[in-house]
Write an enzyme that holds these catalytic residues in place. Structure first.
Site, PDB file in Angstrom:
ATOM      1  N   ASP A  19     -78.318 -25.616 -14.954  1.00  0.00           N
ATOM      2  CA  ASP A  19     -77.506 -25.277 -16.377  1.00  0.00           C
ATOM      3  C   ASP A  19     -76.467 -26.130 -16.480  1.00  0.00           C
ATOM      4  O   ASP A  19     -76.174 -26.518 -15.666  1.00  0.00           O
ATOM      5  CB  ASP A  19     -77.059 -23.578 -15.655  1.00  0.00           C
ATOM      6  CG  ASP A  19     -75.999 -23.850 -14.473  1.00  0.00           C
ATOM      7  OD1 ASP A  19     -75.752 -23.893 -14.063  1.00  0.00           O
ATOM      8  OD2 ASP A  19     -75.538 -22.248 -14.581  1.00  0.00           O
ATOM      9  N   ASN A  69     -70.639 -11.475  -9.677  1.00  0.00           N
ATOM     10  CA  ASN A  69     -71.264 -10.240 -10.272  1.00  0.00           C
ATOM     11  C   ASN A  69     -73.101 -10.191 -10.309  1.00  0.00           C
ATOM     12  O   ASN A  69     -73.631  -9.840 -11.049  1.00  0.00           O
ATOM     13  CB  ASN A  69     -70.623 -10.128 -12.241  1.00  0.00           C
ATOM     14  CG  ASN A  69     -71.381 -11.753 -11.953  1.00  0.00           C
ATOM     15  OD1 ASN A  69     -72.260 -12.400 -11.393  1.00  0.00           O
ATOM     16  ND2 ASN A  69     -70.894 -12.077 -13.955  1.00  0.00           N
ATOM     17  N   HIS A  82     -74.826 -12.641 -11.133  1.00  0.00           N
ATOM     18  CA  HIS A  82     -75.755 -13.875 -11.759  1.00  0.00           C
ATOM     19  C   HIS A  82     -76.114 -14.930 -11.037  1.00  0.00           C
ATOM     20  O   HIS A  82     -76.181 -15.427  -9.575  1.00  0.00           O
ATOM     21  CB  HIS A  82     -74.871 -14.516 -12.532  1.00  0.00           C
ATOM     22  CG  HIS A  82     -73.333 -15.435 -12.624  1.00  0.00           C
ATOM     23  ND1 HIS A  82     -72.748 -15.622 -13.049  1.00  0.00           N
ATOM     24  CD2 HIS A  82     -73.766 -16.584 -11.839  1.00  0.00           C
ATOM     25  CE1 HIS A  82     -71.827 -16.187 -13.190  1.00  0.00           C
ATOM     26  NE2 HIS A  82     -72.546 -16.979 -12.033  1.00  0.00           N
ATOM     27  N   GLU A 128     -76.122 -13.176 -16.897  1.00  0.00           N
ATOM     28  CA  GLU A 128     -75.507 -12.448 -16.738  1.00  0.00           C
ATOM     29  C   GLU A 128     -76.393 -10.965 -16.588  1.00  0.00           C
ATOM     30  O   GLU A 128     -77.256 -11.190 -16.524  1.00  0.00           O
ATOM     31  CB  GLU A 128     -74.566 -12.675 -17.355  1.00  0.00           C
ATOM     32  CG  GLU A 128     -73.557 -13.755 -17.776  1.00  0.00           C
ATOM     33  CD  GLU A 128     -72.522 -14.124 -17.075  1.00  0.00           C
ATOM     34  OE1 GLU A 128     -72.668 -13.996 -15.704  1.00  0.00           O
ATOM     35  OE2 GLU A 128     -71.634 -15.213 -16.725  1.00  0.00           O
TER      36      GLU A 128
HETATM   37  C1  GLP Z   1     -71.866 -20.869 -11.334  1.00  0.00           C
HETATM   38  C2  GLP Z   1     -73.098 -21.057 -11.506  1.00  0.00           C
HETATM   39  C3  GLP Z   1     -74.142 -20.774 -10.686  1.00  0.00           C
HETATM   40  C4  GLP Z   1     -72.996 -20.223  -9.468  1.00  0.00           C
HETATM   41  C5  GLP Z   1     -71.971 -19.615  -9.278  1.00  0.00           C
HETATM   42  C6  GLP Z   1     -71.146 -19.573  -8.175  1.00  0.00           C
HETATM   43  O1  GLP Z   1     -71.062 -20.102 -12.435  1.00  0.00           O
HETATM   44  N1  GLP Z   1     -73.563 -20.993 -12.922  1.00  0.00           N
HETATM   45  O2  GLP Z   1     -75.243 -22.027 -10.407  1.00  0.00           O
HETATM   46  O3  GLP Z   1     -73.893 -19.830  -8.489  1.00  0.00           O
HETATM   47  O4  GLP Z   1     -71.316 -19.491 -10.779  1.00  0.00           O
HETATM   48  O5  GLP Z   1     -70.358 -19.629  -7.701  1.00  0.00           O
HETATM   49  P1  GLP Z   1     -69.525 -20.724  -6.851  1.00  0.00           P
HETATM   50  O6  GLP Z   1     -70.557 -21.077  -6.443  1.00  0.00           O
HETATM   51  O7  GLP Z   1     -68.778 -21.185  -7.171  1.00  0.00           O
HETATM   52  O8  GLP Z   1     -69.055 -19.563  -6.140  1.00  0.00           O
END
Ligand code: GLP
Length: 268
Positions: free
Chosen positions: A67, A137, A139, A144
């Site tokens: 992304d 959540n 995702h 989402e």
């Molecule tokens: C972000 C990214 C995801 C990631 C997730 C968890 O917003 N778009 O690809 O896996 O949230 O983030 P973190 O690894 O900082 O907990």
């Protein structure tokens, strides 16, 4: 889904790095799906160390990130392009021309980026190994809760929860995007292998729901239950709410001899 529970976040990073090195040794021009966020940082550090030790090379590898934010330029320090360059690409021998993110320049229509990105992935032969984190959540990428399980790469609006979770990365006065372009859930499910990493207690509920709950768009990561080749690598804290812990540990032990004899990527 294979559930692997390791002691701590160092072991998770190490386990994931070993798999990537194994894949690249077997298939030097492998196509890797990469992720951002805090979760893969230790993995990238481990890969950099292995590269410096001559244990892995990315010379012929191709990468596609999950992304990218919409509305900030690639050279903005907050873009996922900058994140990838800083955290991994500039420290290894990858050709930057072989690293892709679903970026959208200002003059482009963001709604056209998705289809073009999908074509590029297909032209590269599809993703061999997709690395994923998981949002609190549930995702994956920026899919989402409520995202179609059949979704493809497209523009998504972030939930308030995700905006708040990610606000720690932004200074108070900095523009924080509410829109992103993300691979869809169906896009992710096309990867031949998937490795989802989760560390920390704040991920335990999402990990429990995605693994032991129903397959539902309200927990996008639960779609991985439909994937034929997904492994979760968790630390003890992220695994703490799983109901079948003993079973996962048992199956992992039983599988180890097979893995050491044949490796993880016998189908590639
Ligand atoms: C972000 C990214 C995801 C990631 C997730 C968890 O917003 N778009 O690809 O896996 O949230 O983030 P973190 O690894 O900082 O907990």
């Amino acid at each position: 889904m294979q559930v692997i529970i390791l002691k701590d976040s160092d072991d998770v990073a190490n386990g994931a790095a070993q798999r990537i090195a194994e894949l690249l040794a077997k298939k030097p021009n492998a196509v890797l799906g990469l992720a951002t966020g805090s979760t893969p940082i230790a993995l990238y550090q481990r890969l950099i160390a292995m590269y410096r030790a001559g244990e892995v090379s990315f010379r012929d590898a191709v990468t596609f990130n999950l992304d990218e934010y919409l509305g900030i330029a690639p050279d903005n320090r907050q873009s996922y392009r900058s994140f990838m360059n800083e955290q991994l690409f500039k420290h290894i021998d990858i050709d930057l021309a072989n690293t892709y993110l679903p970026e959208c320049s200002q003059e482009n229509n963001p709604r056209r980026v998705g289809a073009a990105y999908e074509r590029r992935i297909a032209d590269a032969g599809g993703i061999d190994l997709q690395i994923l984190g998981i949002g609190a959540n549930g995702h994956i990428g920026f899919n989402e809760p409520g995202s179609s399980l059949g979704s493809r790469t497209r523009v998504k609006t972030l939930t308030e929860r995700t905006v708040i979770d990610n606000s720690r990365m932004f200074d108070a006065k900095e523009f924080q995007p509410r829109l992103a372009i993300t691979m869809g859930i169906a896009t992710i499910l096309e990867a031949r292998h998937i490795l989802l990493l989760a560390m920390g207690e704040h991920k335990a509920t999402a990990v429990h729901k995605m693994t032991e709950g129903p397959v539902t768009a309200m927990c996008p990561a639960s779609a991985l239950q439909m994937h034929r080749n997904t492994a979760l690598i968790l630390d003890e804290a992220a695994a703490s709410k799983l109901e079948e812990l003993d079973y996962y540990r048992w199956t992992h032990l039983q599988n180890e001899p097979l893995v050491s004899q044949y490796g993880h990527f016998h189908d590639l």
